[in-house]
Design a protein around this motif. Structure first.
Motif, PDB file in Angstrom:
ATOM      1  N   SER A   1       2.113  -2.800  -8.158  1.00  0.00           N
ATOM      2  CA  SER A   1       1.415  -1.890  -7.244  1.00  0.00           C
ATOM      3  C   SER A   1       1.500  -0.443  -7.717  1.00  0.00           C
ATOM      4  O   SER A   1       0.627   0.369  -7.408  1.00  0.00           O
ATOM      5  CB  SER A   1       2.011  -2.007  -5.839  1.00  0.00           C
ATOM      6  OG  SER A   1       1.860  -3.309  -5.333  1.00  0.00           O
ATOM      7  N   ILE A   2       2.547  -0.126  -8.455  1.00  0.00           N
ATOM      8  CA  ILE A   2       2.676   1.227  -9.011  1.00  0.00           C
ATOM      9  C   ILE A   2       1.499   1.516  -9.939  1.00  0.00           C
ATOM     10  O   ILE A   2       0.859   2.569  -9.850  1.00  0.00           O
ATOM     11  CB  ILE A   2       4.010   1.385  -9.779  1.00  0.00           C
ATOM     12  CG1 ILE A   2       5.191   1.303  -8.813  1.00  0.00           C
ATOM     13  CG2 ILE A   2       4.038   2.705 -10.558  1.00  0.00           C
ATOM     14  CD1 ILE A   2       6.548   1.347  -9.507  1.00  0.00           C
ATOM     15  N   ILE A   3       1.231   0.575 -10.819  1.00  0.00           N
ATOM     16  CA  ILE A   3       0.135   0.754 -11.787  1.00  0.00           C
ATOM     17  C   ILE A   3      -1.204   0.821 -11.064  1.00  0.00           C
ATOM     18  O   ILE A   3      -2.054   1.676 -11.358  1.00  0.00           O
ATOM     19  CB  ILE A   3       0.125  -0.394 -12.811  1.00  0.00           C
ATOM     20  CG1 ILE A   3       1.466  -0.457 -13.567  1.00  0.00           C
ATOM     21  CG2 ILE A   3      -1.033  -0.230 -13.781  1.00  0.00           C
ATOM     22  CD1 ILE A   3       1.807   0.797 -14.337  1.00  0.00           C
ATOM     23  N   VAL A   4      -1.408  -0.078 -10.112  1.00  0.00           N
ATOM     24  CA  VAL A   4      -2.668  -0.083  -9.360  1.00  0.00           C
ATOM     25  C   VAL A   4      -2.852   1.240  -8.620  1.00  0.00           C
ATOM     26  O   VAL A   4      -3.946   1.819  -8.590  1.00  0.00           O
ATOM     27  CB  VAL A   4      -2.696  -1.260  -8.352  1.00  0.00           C
ATOM     28  CG1 VAL A   4      -3.961  -1.201  -7.498  1.00  0.00           C
ATOM     29  CG2 VAL A   4      -2.636  -2.600  -9.090  1.00  0.00           C
ATOM     30  N   GLY A   5      -1.774   1.738  -8.034  1.00  0.00           N
ATOM     31  CA  GLY A   5      -1.847   2.988  -7.286  1.00  0.00           C
ATOM     32  C   GLY A   5      -2.122   4.201  -8.155  1.00  0.00           C
ATOM     33  O   GLY A   5      -2.856   5.113  -7.744  1.00  0.00           O
ATOM     34  N   THR A   6      -1.577   4.223  -9.359  1.00  0.00           N
ATOM     35  CA  THR A   6      -1.762   5.392 -10.226  1.00  0.00           C
ATOM     36  C   THR A   6      -3.227   5.595 -10.609  1.00  0.00           C
ATOM     37  O   THR A   6      -3.674   6.721 -10.816  1.00  0.00           O
ATOM     38  CB  THR A   6      -0.924   5.270 -11.521  1.00  0.00           C
ATOM     39  OG1 THR A   6      -1.291   4.068 -12.202  1.00  0.00           O
ATOM     40  CG2 THR A   6       0.552   5.258 -11.222  1.00  0.00           C
TER      41      THR A   6
ATOM     42  N   PRO B   1       0.812  -1.222   0.000  1.00  0.00           N
ATOM     43  CA  PRO B   1       0.000   0.000   0.000  1.00  0.00           C
ATOM     44  C   PRO B   1       0.844   1.270   0.000  1.00  0.00           C
ATOM     45  O   PRO B   1       0.416   2.297  -0.521  1.00  0.00           O
ATOM     46  CB  PRO B   1      -0.828  -0.113   1.289  1.00  0.00           C
ATOM     47  CG  PRO B   1      -0.072  -1.051   2.163  1.00  0.00           C
ATOM     48  CD  PRO B   1       0.582  -2.020   1.223  1.00  0.00           C
ATOM     49  N   SER B   2       2.050   1.188   0.557  1.00  0.00           N
ATOM     50  CA  SER B   2       2.920   2.365   0.565  1.00  0.00           C
ATOM     51  C   SER B   2       3.287   2.773  -0.856  1.00  0.00           C
ATOM     52  O   SER B   2       3.258   3.961  -1.206  1.00  0.00           O
ATOM     53  CB  SER B   2       4.186   2.078   1.375  1.00  0.00           C
ATOM     54  OG  SER B   2       4.984   3.223   1.487  1.00  0.00           O
ATOM     55  N   VAL B   3       3.633   1.794  -1.697  1.00  0.00           N
ATOM     56  CA  VAL B   3       3.943   2.075  -3.108  1.00  0.00           C
ATOM     57  C   VAL B   3       2.717   2.653  -3.816  1.00  0.00           C
ATOM     58  O   VAL B   3       2.816   3.601  -4.604  1.00  0.00           O
ATOM     59  CB  VAL B   3       4.428   0.795  -3.826  1.00  0.00           C
ATOM     60  CG1 VAL B   3       4.479   1.014  -5.347  1.00  0.00           C
ATOM     61  CG2 VAL B   3       5.798   0.384  -3.311  1.00  0.00           C
ATOM     62  N   MET B   4       1.541   2.093  -3.512  1.00  0.00           N
ATOM     63  CA  MET B   4       0.305   2.585  -4.131  1.00  0.00           C
ATOM     64  C   MET B   4       0.049   4.056  -3.782  1.00  0.00           C
ATOM     65  O   MET B   4      -0.283   4.868  -4.654  1.00  0.00           O
ATOM     66  CB  MET B   4      -0.883   1.735  -3.670  1.00  0.00           C
ATOM     67  CG  MET B   4      -0.902   0.328  -4.205  1.00  0.00           C
ATOM     68  SD  MET B   4      -2.349  -0.578  -3.573  1.00  0.00           S
ATOM     69  CE  MET B   4      -2.059  -2.198  -4.269  1.00  0.00           C
ATOM     70  N   VAL B   5       0.201   4.379  -2.509  1.00  0.00           N
ATOM     71  CA  VAL B   5      -0.044   5.757  -2.075  1.00  0.00           C
ATOM     72  C   VAL B   5       0.948   6.711  -2.723  1.00  0.00           C
ATOM     73  O   VAL B   5       0.578   7.797  -3.195  1.00  0.00           O
ATOM     74  CB  VAL B   5       0.040   5.851  -0.533  1.00  0.00           C
ATOM     75  CG1 VAL B   5       0.017   7.305  -0.079  1.00  0.00           C
ATOM     76  CG2 VAL B   5      -1.112   5.085   0.101  1.00  0.00           C
ATOM     77  N   GLN B   6       2.224   6.316  -2.762  1.00  0.00           N
ATOM     78  CA  GLN B   6       3.256   7.177  -3.350  1.00  0.00           C
ATOM     79  C   GLN B   6       3.012   7.400  -4.844  1.00  0.00           C
ATOM     80  O   GLN B   6       3.089   8.526  -5.336  1.00  0.00           O
ATOM     81  CB  GLN B   6       4.643   6.552  -3.142  1.00  0.00           C
ATOM     82  CG  GLN B   6       5.097   6.440  -1.698  1.00  0.00           C
ATOM     83  CD  GLN B   6       5.551   7.770  -1.108  1.00  0.00           C
ATOM     84  OE1 GLN B   6       5.742   8.750  -1.821  1.00  0.00           O
ATOM     85  NE2 GLN B   6       5.713   7.813   0.197  1.00  0.00           N
ATOM     86  N   SER B   7       2.704   6.322  -5.568  1.00  0.00           N
ATOM     87  CA  SER B   7       2.480   6.459  -7.008  1.00  0.00           C
ATOM     88  C   SER B   7       1.231   7.272  -7.299  1.00  0.00           C
ATOM     89  O   SER B   7       1.173   8.046  -8.263  1.00  0.00           O
ATOM     90  CB  SER B   7       2.389   5.078  -7.672  1.00  0.00           C
ATOM     91  OG  SER B   7       1.299   4.344  -7.164  1.00  0.00           O
ATOM     92  N   ASN B   8       0.199   7.114  -6.451  1.00  0.00           N
ATOM     93  CA  ASN B   8      -1.021   7.889  -6.627  1.00  0.00           C
ATOM     94  C   ASN B   8      -0.767   9.377  -6.424  1.00  0.00           C
ATOM     95  O   ASN B   8      -1.319  10.219  -7.132  1.00  0.00           O
ATOM     96  CB  ASN B   8      -2.104   7.392  -5.667  1.00  0.00           C
ATOM     97  CG  ASN B   8      -3.437   8.060  -5.902  1.00  0.00           C
ATOM     98  OD1 ASN B   8      -3.814   8.997  -5.212  1.00  0.00           O
ATOM     99  ND2 ASN B   8      -4.172   7.579  -6.907  1.00  0.00           N
TER     100      ASN B   8
END
Length: 474
Positions: free
Chosen positions: A399-404, A163-170
């Motif tokens: 997770s990067i893609i999911v977060g964006t 989730p940390s990667v998701m939040v950062q990428s978002n």
């Protein structure tokens, strides 16, 4: 489901209030006392060994990357959006005095971060690819002989990275959309490619990238901040007066500022000091364990360098920009404190200033994503081996893609809770093993003819003739 998530958010909110601040503060105070406030006593020497040797090659020891590459990798994780948007929030809700308490926690945090890096370096191992690996999971397993605790730490951190990667990428895609009207799809694809190219190369490539990226991104932001501060140089004495006066005195409402009690001032300042440099969180040792050095304490000294740059320089630069510009108590400041840095830069540099802040945020977040994915891989390697760590690398990249696109937001609710579950065992462990840190520190600073005394002897011999058989006693 909504009620379950509300419970999780409530628990996380409570833990990250007074309990976590007290725990992290206790760790910093306890270790500072046990180490005799070495971070102050040996400050000139520490600065010479870090700032003075940024461009030097390591003189001895084994490792995978240089000490500076290790420290920039760790800095890449800590120097992020919180340095730019977290500081004005502390000022708006805690008053200018919060900056004083941020500085206090930075100094105390040096001892906690030093301790975890020294232990991480002492208990590091070499993996099957010939790279040095280490971190809390290793010193919990080998130092405390509690593998189950190291396993729990590693498991929770491995999950927390998702989730940390998701939040950062978002946050990157949202910022790029707002500032440059770039589609989240384009930003996400670019971020995915950039991060993948770096992390697939392992710690060596990460070190090579961060040793160039971190000084550049931090340098540009600091330089622009210094220019604004110099433009307001006549206001600096007043700014310092605000910081020191209202660190111990309640501040009444003024302009758009609603006023603050001493408790709120201390809370916001301590929180900013703790959150900005990750002292006690256990992430820094994962990067530092790979460094080439001749003693765990010498590598630990680089953590002082980290906190000076992260909190005492970058966070302070943001604080002085906000306070000297006068925007912190302007009408409407409380409605959007995170927008104050961009507003200040725009006020002094025009539209280019706002873009500068946005670009800085983009680079800060990019570097953070690169390093936390590496941290996650090392947890997977500890738990299930090197092959599984490669699998997790692609889970994190996905997770990067999911977060964006803002997907899997339900997982974001668990971010703070998982982070608490790694901090609690880490603080417990470094305080339990503090005797080992003290022993290694004494060895470094008092062993005749070695380490610290050897360095002092070199300095003196360059100034005056030094008798070969003479040893300096501290």
């Amino acid at each position: 489901m909504d009620s379950f998530l509300a419970i999780i958010s409530g628990i996380s909110g409570w833990i990250w209030g007074l309990p976590m601040l007290m725990l992290l503060s206790f760790g910093g105070i306890y270790l500072s006392i046990r180490l005799g406030f070495f971070q102050i006593r040996y400050a000139p020497y520490i600065i010479k060994q870090t700032f003075g040797k940024v461009l030097s090659k390591p003189e001895g020891g084994e490792g995978t990357v240089s000490p500076f590459q290790a420290v920039t990798a760790a800095l890449a994780s800590t120097v992020g959006a919180s340095n730019i948007i977290g500081v004005p929030a502390a000022i708006c809700f805690g008053g200018p005095g919060a900056i004083f308490w941020m500085w206090v926690m930075a100094v105390l945090g040096m001892a906690a971060k030093f301790a975890e890096v020294v232990l991480g370096y002492k208990y590091r191992e070499k993996n099957s690819e010939g790279e040095y690996v280490g971190g809390p999971m290793y010193y919990m397993t080998k130092g405390l002989n509690m593998k189950w605790l190291g396993t729990l730490f590693s498991f929770f951190l491995m999950l927390e990275i998702i989730p940390s990667v998701m939040v950062q990428s978002n946050s990157i895609t949202a910022s790029a959309k707002e500032s440059f009207n770039i589609s989240p799809t384009i930003t996400g694809a670019a971020l995915f490619i950039l991060v993948a190219v770096v992390v697939i190369g392992g710690i060596k490539r990460i070190g090579k990238v961060t040793e160039k990226l971190v000084p550049l991104m931090a340098g540009v932001y600091i330089l622009a901040s210094v220019i604004i501060i110099l433009m307001n140089i006549d206001k600096i004495p007043g700014v310092l007066s605000l910081i020191f006066t209202y660190a111990f005195t309640p501040m009444a409402a003024v302009g758009g500022f609603a006023g603050s009690a001493i408790a709120a001032t201390v809370r916001w300042g301590v929180a900013r000091g703790v959150y900005s440099n990750e002292a006690g969180m256990g992430t820094a040792p994962i990067a530092h364990a790979a460094a080439v050095n001749d003693h765990p304490v010498r590598q630990g000294l680089w953590t002082i360098f980290e906190i000076i740059i992260d909190t005492l320089v970058i966070c302070s630069a943001t604080a002085f920009v906000i306070l000297s510009s006068g925007l912190w108590n302007a009408p409407g400041a409380l409605d959007n404190p995170s927008g104050l840095p961009a507003a200040a830069f725009t006020h002094y540099f025009g539209a280019a200033g706002g873009f500068m802040v946005t670009i800085s945020l983009l680079f800060f977040v990019l570097s953070t994503v690169i390093v936390i994915i590496f941290y996650g891989e090392k947890q997977a390697e500890f738990l299930f081996g090197l092959k599984f760590s490669k699998i997790m690398r692609y889970v994190y990249l996905g997770s990067i893609i999911v977060g964006t696109i803002g997907g899997a937001r339900m997982l974001w609710h668990f971010l703070d809770l998982l982070l608490a579950l790694i901090i609690i065992p880490n603080i417990y462990t470094i305080t339990r093993l503090s005797g080992e840190v003290v022993a290694l520190t004494k060895e470094f600073f008092t062993t005749p003819g070695k380490y610290y005394l050897k360095d002092i002897k070199k300095e003196k011999s360059s100034e005056t003739e030094f008798d070969e058989g003479e040893e300096e006693i501290v």
